[in-house]
Motif scaffolding. Structure first.
Motif, PDB file in Angstrom:
ATOM      1  N   ARG A  12      26.116 -99.415  41.797  1.00 17.83           N
ATOM      2  CA  ARG A  12      25.223 -98.251  41.836  1.00 17.83           C
ATOM      3  C   ARG A  12      26.031 -97.012  41.470  1.00 17.83           C
ATOM      4  NH1 ARG A  12      22.166 -99.113  46.668  1.00 17.83           N
ATOM      5  NH2 ARG A  12      21.251-100.702  45.314  1.00 17.83           N
ATOM      6  N   PRO A  63      26.793 -93.161  41.097  1.00 14.29           N
ATOM      7  CA  PRO A  63      26.357 -91.899  41.704  1.00 14.29           C
ATOM      8  C   PRO A  63      26.255 -90.786  40.671  1.00 14.29           C
ATOM      9  CG  PRO A  63      28.693 -92.193  42.073  1.00 14.29           C
ATOM     10  CD  PRO A  63      28.223 -93.413  41.331  1.00 14.29           C
ATOM     11  N   ASP A  82      25.593 -85.040  42.400  1.00 14.64           N
ATOM     12  CA  ASP A  82      25.368 -84.617  43.795  1.00 14.64           C
ATOM     13  C   ASP A  82      25.701 -85.719  44.795  1.00 14.64           C
ATOM     14  OD1 ASP A  82      23.335 -86.368  43.295  1.00 14.64           O
ATOM     15  OD2 ASP A  82      21.712 -85.050  43.954  1.00 14.64           O
ATOM     16  N   THR A 121      24.275 -88.638  45.158  1.00 13.77           N
ATOM     17  CA  THR A 121      23.208 -89.620  45.341  1.00 13.77           C
ATOM     18  C   THR A 121      23.166 -90.562  44.140  1.00 13.77           C
ATOM     19  OG1 THR A 121      21.566 -88.170  44.323  1.00 13.77           O
ATOM     20  CG2 THR A 121      21.832 -88.025  46.712  1.00 13.77           C
ATOM     21  N   ALA A 122      22.499 -91.694  44.327  1.00 16.56           N
ATOM     22  CA  ALA A 122      22.466 -92.715  43.279  1.00 16.56           C
ATOM     23  C   ALA A 122      21.790 -92.191  42.021  1.00 16.56           C
ATOM     24  CB  ALA A 122      21.741 -93.952  43.788  1.00 16.56           C
ATOM     25  N   GLU A 123      22.343 -92.574  40.888  1.00 13.61           N
ATOM     26  CA  GLU A 123      21.817 -92.142  39.589  1.00 13.61           C
ATOM     27  C   GLU A 123      21.265 -93.320  38.793  1.00 13.61           C
ATOM     28  OE1 GLU A 123      23.812 -89.095  36.688  1.00 13.61           O
ATOM     29  OE2 GLU A 123      24.632 -91.095  36.262  1.00 13.61           O
ATOM     30  N   ARG A 154      19.359 -95.971  52.096  1.00 15.64           N
ATOM     31  CA  ARG A 154      18.197 -95.126  51.771  1.00 15.64           C
ATOM     32  C   ARG A 154      18.611 -93.667  51.671  1.00 15.64           C
ATOM     33  NH1 ARG A 154      13.529 -95.587  56.004  1.00 15.64           N
ATOM     34  NH2 ARG A 154      14.914 -94.193  57.150  1.00 15.64           N
ATOM     35  N   ALA A 155      19.527 -93.247  52.531  1.00 18.46           N
ATOM     36  CA  ALA A 155      20.002 -91.860  52.478  1.00 18.46           C
ATOM     37  C   ALA A 155      20.773 -91.575  51.193  1.00 18.46           C
ATOM     38  CB  ALA A 155      20.879 -91.570  53.692  1.00 18.46           C
ATOM     39  N   GLY A 156      21.309 -92.611  50.552  1.00 19.34           N
ATOM     40  CA  GLY A 156      22.066 -92.425  49.324  1.00 19.34           C
ATOM     41  C   GLY A 156      21.216 -92.356  48.078  1.00 19.34           C
ATOM     42  N   LEU A 157      19.883 -92.467  48.230  1.00 20.56           N
ATOM     43  CA  LEU A 157      18.975 -92.381  47.092  1.00 20.56           C
ATOM     44  C   LEU A 157      18.499 -90.942  46.903  1.00 20.56           C
ATOM     45  CD1 LEU A 157      16.758 -95.534  47.772  1.00 20.56           C
ATOM     46  CD2 LEU A 157      18.699 -95.341  46.195  1.00 20.56           C
ATOM     47  N   PRO A 158      18.012 -90.606  45.720  1.00 22.08           N
ATOM     48  CA  PRO A 158      17.422 -89.276  45.529  1.00 22.08           C
ATOM     49  C   PRO A 158      16.295 -89.025  46.521  1.00 22.08           C
ATOM     50  CG  PRO A 158      17.767 -90.340  43.413  1.00 22.08           C
ATOM     51  CD  PRO A 158      18.065 -91.375  44.469  1.00 22.08           C
ATOM     52  N   MET A 159      16.075 -87.768  46.829  1.00 22.65           N
ATOM     53  CA  MET A 159      15.105 -87.407  47.859  1.00 22.65           C
ATOM     54  C   MET A 159      13.713 -87.949  47.565  1.00 22.65           C
ATOM     55  SD  MET A 159      14.282 -83.583  49.303  1.00 22.65           S
ATOM     56  CE  MET A 159      16.044 -83.342  49.581  1.00 22.65           C
TER      57      MET A 159
END
Length: 442
Positions: free
Chosen positions: A366, A368, A371, A373-375, A420-425
């Protein structure tokens, strides 16, 4: 904590017949044709997420490991296969000694996944791997669907507690698996005692409307419950008149009353009225629990209500409209022999209608964004780029037939929160949309 931590039994009966007949007939033909020992790689993945979902949740991995460990053809099972002429005697003799001796890699339980993610990779001979298709898919498709629904509900709840209470809305064994998957996805407890016994999930429960109806008056019912379970119990207040029940509940239990449960009506309106009434009666610490056919959208609609916990049943154990993840188990590479030095050749089905797959033994990472978060979900078959080497997702679960990655269920639950916290908002938006990050193939 899991059942092993508590010293509880985790063994299940033989899982050998949790399979489709064609897996055994393929085995027979491969044994006769001399290809059964060819080194092979199978992968579990989904071509698409359920409509509108932004991410998937891997759940059931621990149950898969149990199923593989208990995949044994005992005398009774072999007798059934012989009696019905399902396979020939050489195949029965081979099955009698079956023990999975290969390797399994997979996304750790609680991790998120996307279309094309190699959620599980099973390596060994064709014969030993092909037999596991149905049992692996039945577990992962069910449990991951429940965990995904639970995750969406957990996001919508915004930190308020969630109770799984769907045992009466599904098969009795599915109920236990559903409670486990819901716990991975963010639920806090279950009403199902079998799930508590087997997996160490916290259990809760007090009374139903039948208990109130049993008594001559609601006051009598409340008094009996408080005398038995203590002032911290939860009293069900919507059997008759809610306002009168709340007043009686506080008179019986005092301001130390633990909680009241509302199971019908306009929950938003009723919750506000009950909160005001409880506060006026001095029961400011009494919590409000709501139930009644909730799903993630209903939970989100109650965000402004003075609710402390939600109990969810039907919508949770049916995947909130998506009871399966449509995962498949496909042969993606094979050698021409059992020789570990023989090169693996990518293989893939060519098909119209969106059922094509990508051949080759895959890795996944995955990537990043700026920022953090995952890209993107990056899936490849060649060398892993140096910048992704430390971000690979597949973990070793079984090595040489031995399970090497059992873990407490709480580890999977905590992993999901972090993933889940590592995903975009936008991942937690309930509105329909595409996967929150794309899958890229290298």
């Amino acid at each position: 904590m899991n059942a092993a931590d508590l010293g509880l039994p985790v063994d299940v009966p033989s899982t050998a017949l949790f399979t489709d007949q064609y897996e055994l007939t393929m085995l027979q033909a491969a044994l006769r044709g001399g290809t059964a020992d060819r080194r092979s790689v199978f992968e579990v993945f989904t071509r698409r997420l359920p409509e509108g979902r932004r991410y998937g949740v891997v759940a059931g991995t621990g149950r898969v490991l149990d199923a593989v460990e208990n995949f044994r053809f005992d005398a009774g099972v072999l007798g059934f296969l012989r009696e019905h002429g399902i396979v020939d005697e050489p195949t029965l003799a081979w099955l009698a000694d079956y023990r999975f001796s290969g390797d399994i890699w997979g996304y750790p339980e609680g991790e998120v996944y996307f279309p094309g993610s190699p959620v599980l990779r099973v390596e060994g001979s064709f014969a030993e791997c092909v037999l596991l298709e149905t049992v692996v898919l039945s577990i992962l498709n069910h449990d991951s669907a429940i965990a995904a629904a639970a995750s969406r509900m957990s996001s919508a709840a915004g930190g308020r507690r969630l109770i799984e209470m769907g045992a009466r809305r599904t098969h009795e064994l599915s109920a236990v698996a559903s409670a486990r998957a819901a716990y991975v996805g963010g639920f806090d407890s279950t009403s199902d005692l079998a799930a508590g016994f087997r997996y160490g999930i916290p259990t809760v429960g007090t009374s139903a409307h039948a208990f109130t109806l049993l008594h001559d008056t609601e006051r009598d019912a409340f008094r009996a419950q408080v005398e038995s379970l203590g002032r911290g119990t939860t009293l069900l207040v919507d059997t008759y008149d809610v306002a009168e029940a709340v007043r009686t509940a506080v008179e019986v239990a005092g301001p130390e009353l633990g909680a009241v449960r509302i199971d019908s009506g306009d929950l938003l309106l009723v919750a506000h009225r009950v909160r005001q009434q409880l506060d006026e009666l001095g029961a400011r610490d009494t919590r409000i629990i709501v139930t009644s056919d909730l799903d993630e959208y209903a939970i989100a609609s109650l965000a402004a209500a003075p609710v402390d916990a939600y109990g969810v049943g039907t919508q949770l154990v049916t995947g909130s409209g998506h009871p399966t993840c449509s995962m498949v188990y496909k042969l993606v590479a094979r050698a021409e022999s059992a020789d570990p030095r023989a090169p693996l050749q990518p293989v893939a089905k060519k098909s119209l209608g969106g059922k094509m797959s990508v051949g080759g033994r895959k890795w996944a990472a995955r990537r990043p964004g700026a920022d953090g978060t995952a890209e993107a979900e990056v899936v490849g078959t060649g060398p892993v780029p140096p910048e992704l080497a430390g971000r690979q997702l597949l973990a070793e679960l079984v090595k040489g037939g031995e399970i090497v990655a059992r873990e407490p269920l709480d580890a999977a639950r905590e992993r999901h929160i972090a993933a889940r916290a590592g995903l975009p908002m936008s991942a937690t938006q309930l509105s329909r949309g595409e996967p929150v990050i794309p899958t890229e193939y290298l």
